[in-house]
Design an enzyme around this catalytic site. Structure first.
Site, PDB file in Angstrom:
ATOM      1  N   ASP A   8      -2.002  -3.619  -4.915  1.00 21.30           N
ATOM      2  CA  ASP A   8      -0.720  -3.419  -5.260  1.00 21.30           C
ATOM      3  C   ASP A   8       0.297  -4.272  -4.433  1.00 21.30           C
ATOM      4  O   ASP A   8      -0.146  -5.087  -3.591  1.00 21.30           O
ATOM      5  CB  ASP A   8      -0.460  -1.987  -4.469  1.00 21.30           C
ATOM      6  CG  ASP A   8       1.061  -1.650  -4.787  1.00 21.30           C
ATOM      7  OD1 ASP A   8       1.720  -1.571  -5.851  1.00 21.30           O
ATOM      8  OD2 ASP A   8       1.631  -1.080  -3.633  1.00 21.30           O
ATOM      9  N   ASP A  10       4.524  -4.019  -3.259  1.00 21.62           N
ATOM     10  CA  ASP A  10       5.474  -3.554  -2.553  1.00 21.62           C
ATOM     11  C   ASP A  10       4.742  -2.364  -1.650  1.00 21.62           C
ATOM     12  O   ASP A  10       4.331  -1.421  -2.130  1.00 21.62           O
ATOM     13  CB  ASP A  10       6.462  -2.906  -3.415  1.00 21.62           C
ATOM     14  CG  ASP A  10       7.376  -3.684  -4.446  1.00 21.62           C
ATOM     15  OD1 ASP A  10       7.952  -4.685  -3.511  1.00 21.62           O
ATOM     16  OD2 ASP A  10       7.202  -3.634  -5.520  1.00 21.62           O
ATOM     17  N   ASP A 165      -1.025   1.129  -1.113  1.00 19.53           N
ATOM     18  CA  ASP A 165      -0.578   1.821   0.336  1.00 19.53           C
ATOM     19  C   ASP A 165      -0.151   3.194   0.088  1.00 19.53           C
ATOM     20  O   ASP A 165       0.278   4.097   0.872  1.00 19.53           O
ATOM     21  CB  ASP A 165       0.807   1.009   0.881  1.00 19.53           C
ATOM     22  CG  ASP A 165       1.891   1.066  -0.121  1.00 19.53           C
ATOM     23  OD1 ASP A 165       3.019   1.609   0.205  1.00 19.53           O
ATOM     24  OD2 ASP A 165       1.686   0.708  -1.361  1.00 19.53           O
TER      25      ASP A 165
END
Length: 215
Positions: A8, A10, A165
């Site tokens: 991922d 951001d 995250d």
């Protein structure tokens, strides 16, 4: 190292919330609305630009009729909003170590593709990745597993590991039935123990050894 690793973006590789907050608050100021905080910005990130704008708008009581106009203004600025964004500590070295060990690396994010490529280039990270997919690269986006499958298919064989995250990332990995490593210092909304994961880490310096130690 016979492994394909998709990241991922951001909240995982980069902390882009300050730049996104700047765009959002510029739009809100023109609407005569109060700015959003950095904590609100991080909470709104993860499901793509349209959802971010919808959350921002709703949080400040701006009606739904403004959605398309605000989204167009937001995306028009997004590509150049890179000056406050930075990689999390240890990211460039971890990517270099993994690639040098033979891992194949990719990115699968819900951020639109053009600003994704722009920020990777600005931060000098583009060359690490063989495939980069944004939230508008396919008709669907995460947590639908299709973009993640597409990224892994582009990378080829080996064990598949997804690194993210957030709650969205955990759901995506679960739906794709792939190994999920959770970076705990990003933008997740749930407690770590509430997110399904194979392993967790809070420093990118630890990631290469985690990958090597997989059973």
């Amino acid at each position: 190292m016979d492994v394909s690793i998709v990241f991922d973006l951001d909240g995982t590789l980069i902390d882009s919330a300050p730049d996104i907050q700047g765009i959002a608050n510029g739009l809100l100021a023109r609407e005569g609305a109060e700015p959003i905080s950095l904590a609100e910005t991080r909470a709104f990130i993860g499901d793509g630009a349209a959802v971010f704008v919808a959350r921002m708008r709703a949080a400040r009581g701006i009606d739904e009729a403004s959605q398309d106009r605000l989204l167009a203004d937001f995306t028009g600025t997004y590509e150049t909003a890179v000056t406050l964004t930075h990689p999390y500590p240890g990211v460039p070295q971890a990517l270099a170590d993994l690639r040098n060990a033979g891992a194949r690396l990719g990115v699968c994010t819900n951020k639109p593709l053009r600003p994704t490529r722009a920020v990777l280039a600005h931060l000098g990270l583009s060359d690490f990745f063989e495939i980069v997919l944004g939230g508008d690269s396919l008709p669907v986006r995460k947590p639908d597993p299709a973009p993640l499958f597409a990224a892994f298919d582009a990378l080829g064989g080996g064990r598949r590991v997804y690194v993210g995250d957030s709650d969205v990332d955990a759901e995506t990995a679960s739906r794709a039935a792939v190994t999920f490593f959770l970076f705990t210092e990003g933008y997740r909304k749930s407690a770590v123990e509430d997110l399904p994961h194979t392993a967790k880490f809070d420093a990118f310096a630890d990631l290469p050894n985690l990958i090597r130690s997989m059973k």
